[in-house]
Write a protein that holds these residues in place. Structure first.
Motif, PDB file in Angstrom:
ATOM      1  N   GLY A 147       0.819  -1.207   0.000  1.00  0.00           N
ATOM      2  CA  GLY A 147       0.000   0.000   0.000  1.00  0.00           C
ATOM      3  C   GLY A 147       0.849   1.252   0.000  1.00  0.00           C
ATOM      4  O   GLY A 147       2.062   1.207  -0.225  1.00  0.00           O
ATOM      5  N   PHE A 148       0.190   2.360   0.279  1.00  0.00           N
ATOM      6  CA  PHE A 148       0.837   3.670   0.205  1.00  0.00           C
ATOM      7  C   PHE A 148       0.612   4.454   1.488  1.00  0.00           C
ATOM      8  O   PHE A 148      -0.397   4.274   2.161  1.00  0.00           O
ATOM      9  CB  PHE A 148       0.265   4.473  -0.966  1.00  0.00           C
ATOM     10  N   GLU A 149       1.544   5.340   1.776  1.00  0.00           N
ATOM     11  CA  GLU A 149       1.427   6.269   2.888  1.00  0.00           C
ATOM     12  C   GLU A 149       1.964   7.620   2.429  1.00  0.00           C
ATOM     13  O   GLU A 149       2.775   7.699   1.501  1.00  0.00           O
ATOM     14  CB  GLU A 149       2.249   5.801   4.091  1.00  0.00           C
ATOM     15  N   ILE A 150       1.562   8.671   3.106  1.00  0.00           N
ATOM     16  CA  ILE A 150       2.093  10.005   2.844  1.00  0.00           C
ATOM     17  C   ILE A 150       3.320  10.197   3.733  1.00  0.00           C
ATOM     18  O   ILE A 150       3.290   9.880   4.921  1.00  0.00           O
ATOM     19  CB  ILE A 150       1.030  11.076   3.139  1.00  0.00           C
ATOM     20  N   ILE A 151       4.413  10.697   3.156  1.00  0.00           N
ATOM     21  CA  ILE A 151       5.621  10.915   3.949  1.00  0.00           C
ATOM     22  C   ILE A 151       5.399  12.084   4.910  1.00  0.00           C
ATOM     23  O   ILE A 151       4.527  12.926   4.695  1.00  0.00           O
ATOM     24  CB  ILE A 151       6.877  11.140   3.073  1.00  0.00           C
ATOM     25  N   GLY A 170       5.245  12.919  -2.682  1.00  0.00           N
ATOM     26  CA  GLY A 170       4.910  12.940  -1.262  1.00  0.00           C
ATOM     27  C   GLY A 170       4.432  11.598  -0.741  1.00  0.00           C
ATOM     28  O   GLY A 170       3.905  11.492   0.360  1.00  0.00           O
ATOM     29  N   ILE A 171       4.664  10.556  -1.514  1.00  0.00           N
ATOM     30  CA  ILE A 171       4.151   9.217  -1.214  1.00  0.00           C
ATOM     31  C   ILE A 171       5.312   8.248  -1.025  1.00  0.00           C
ATOM     32  O   ILE A 171       6.358   8.376  -1.646  1.00  0.00           O
ATOM     33  CB  ILE A 171       3.257   8.722  -2.387  1.00  0.00           C
ATOM     34  N   LYS A 172       5.095   7.263  -0.165  1.00  0.00           N
ATOM     35  CA  LYS A 172       6.000   6.126  -0.037  1.00  0.00           C
ATOM     36  C   LYS A 172       5.151   4.863  -0.156  1.00  0.00           C
ATOM     37  O   LYS A 172       3.938   4.900   0.065  1.00  0.00           O
ATOM     38  CB  LYS A 172       6.767   6.159   1.280  1.00  0.00           C
ATOM     39  N   ALA A 173       5.789   3.766  -0.540  1.00  0.00           N
ATOM     40  CA  ALA A 173       5.052   2.513  -0.764  1.00  0.00           C
ATOM     41  C   ALA A 173       5.674   1.387   0.044  1.00  0.00           C
ATOM     42  O   ALA A 173       6.894   1.265   0.118  1.00  0.00           O
ATOM     43  CB  ALA A 173       5.065   2.149  -2.244  1.00  0.00           C
ATOM     44  N   ALA A 200      10.565   8.398   0.052  1.00  0.00           N
ATOM     45  CA  ALA A 200       9.789   9.310  -0.796  1.00  0.00           C
ATOM     46  C   ALA A 200       9.939   8.932  -2.269  1.00  0.00           C
ATOM     47  O   ALA A 200      11.045   8.727  -2.757  1.00  0.00           O
ATOM     48  CB  ALA A 200      10.259  10.743  -0.584  1.00  0.00           C
ATOM     49  N   ILE A 201       8.816   8.844  -2.953  1.00  0.00           N
ATOM     50  CA  ILE A 201       8.793   8.488  -4.375  1.00  0.00           C
ATOM     51  C   ILE A 201       8.732   9.764  -5.208  1.00  0.00           C
ATOM     52  O   ILE A 201       7.898  10.637  -4.978  1.00  0.00           O
ATOM     53  CB  ILE A 201       7.602   7.564  -4.692  1.00  0.00           C
ATOM     54  N   PHE A 202       9.635   9.835  -6.175  1.00  0.00           N
ATOM     55  CA  PHE A 202       9.663  10.924  -7.143  1.00  0.00           C
ATOM     56  C   PHE A 202       9.472  10.318  -8.526  1.00  0.00           C
ATOM     57  O   PHE A 202       9.868   9.184  -8.758  1.00  0.00           O
ATOM     58  CB  PHE A 202      11.023  11.632  -7.129  1.00  0.00           C
ATOM     59  N   LEU A 203       8.903  11.074  -9.435  1.00  0.00           N
ATOM     60  CA  LEU A 203       8.849  10.649 -10.828  1.00  0.00           C
ATOM     61  C   LEU A 203       9.862  11.466 -11.607  1.00  0.00           C
ATOM     62  O   LEU A 203       9.850  12.700 -11.550  1.00  0.00           O
ATOM     63  CB  LEU A 203       7.449  10.839 -11.412  1.00  0.00           C
ATOM     64  N   GLN A 204      10.764  10.769 -12.304  1.00  0.00           N
ATOM     65  CA  GLN A 204      11.731  11.450 -13.166  1.00  0.00           C
ATOM     66  C   GLN A 204      11.013  11.810 -14.459  1.00  0.00           C
ATOM     67  O   GLN A 204      10.462  10.934 -15.126  1.00  0.00           O
ATOM     68  CB  GLN A 204      12.886  10.522 -13.521  1.00  0.00           C
ATOM     69  N   LEU A 205      11.036  13.069 -14.815  1.00  0.00           N
ATOM     70  CA  LEU A 205      10.376  13.498 -16.049  1.00  0.00           C
ATOM     71  C   LEU A 205      11.275  14.435 -16.846  1.00  0.00           C
ATOM     72  O   LEU A 205      12.041  15.210 -16.280  1.00  0.00           O
ATOM     73  CB  LEU A 205       9.060  14.212 -15.732  1.00  0.00           C
ATOM     74  N   VAL A 206      11.149  14.354 -18.165  1.00  0.00           N
ATOM     75  CA  VAL A 206      11.802  15.269 -19.088  1.00  0.00           C
ATOM     76  C   VAL A 206      10.716  15.861 -19.969  1.00  0.00           C
ATOM     77  O   VAL A 206       9.826  15.146 -20.449  1.00  0.00           O
ATOM     78  CB  VAL A 206      12.849  14.530 -19.964  1.00  0.00           C
ATOM     79  N   ASN A 207      10.795  17.169 -20.184  1.00  0.00           N
ATOM     80  CA  ASN A 207       9.850  17.872 -21.036  1.00  0.00           C
ATOM     81  C   ASN A 207      10.517  18.123 -22.382  1.00  0.00           C
ATOM     82  O   ASN A 207      11.376  18.983 -22.504  1.00  0.00           O
ATOM     83  CB  ASN A 207       9.452  19.198 -20.369  1.00  0.00           C
TER      84      ASN A 207
END
Length: 177
Positions: A4-8, A80-83, A127-134
């Protein structure tokens, strides 16, 4: 509780939503941005100058290549999420199908992998981050609460002849070698 997930802690009481599946048969849990974030266009940076140099210089220096690498780095958008999950599982992070089409956003590594032992690590609490490139021609403004990626819990197999590592994770994002 097996997964599941939790908020950091940094984002507690800031109105974040835990990732959710949008339909009954959806595999992915949609992740939202934890805060407003601007992803600059690669074309706005020195990317064009670096491309020109690579195309027109006979001897491309390490300095020019280092500049290209610096300009093309992905940005880490906080969720802001951890799993948490079982030891034989991981969370695969993937792009939303609408991101490349509507917003010119891609995950530079294709997918992200969140290992089970990343949860609550001492470096960043998992903490989960999404790596993104524009790759679009204009900056993309992401608003807090916008869906930016998805996560799918997966099981994995290990080789029969593997000698299990007893090494404990000591770092956060990108810490395994």
């Amino acid at each position: 509780m097996s997964r599941g997930f939790e908020i950091i802690s940094k984002y507690q009481n800031q109105g974040l939503h835990l990732p959710q599946r949008q339909t009954k048969a959806a595999a992915g849990y949609d992740f939202e941005a934890a805060e407003d974030f601007v992803l600059p266009s690669i074309w706005k940076l020195n990317f064009v100058k670096v491309l020109w140099a690579l195309r027109h210089q006979e001897n491309v220096t390490d300095e020019v290549l280092d500049a290209a690498r610096a300009e093309l780095k992905p940005y880490l958008v906080p969720t802001g999420i951890k799993a948490y999950m079982e030891d034989d599982e991981y969370l695969m992070l993937a792009n939303r199908s609408s991101n490349p089409l509507k917003r010119s956003l891609i995950l530079p590594n294709g997918v992200g992998i969140v290992d089970a032992d990343y949860y609550n690590n001492e470096s960043n609490e998992g903490a989960i981050f999404l790596q993104l490139v524009n790759y679009g021609i204009t900056d993309v403004k992401i608003k807090k609460g916008e869906r930016i990626g998805q996560g799918i819990f997966m099981k994995y197999l290990v080789a029969d002849n593997e000698t299990a590592s007893e090494q404990k994770r000591t770092g956060g994002f990108g810490s395994t070698k």
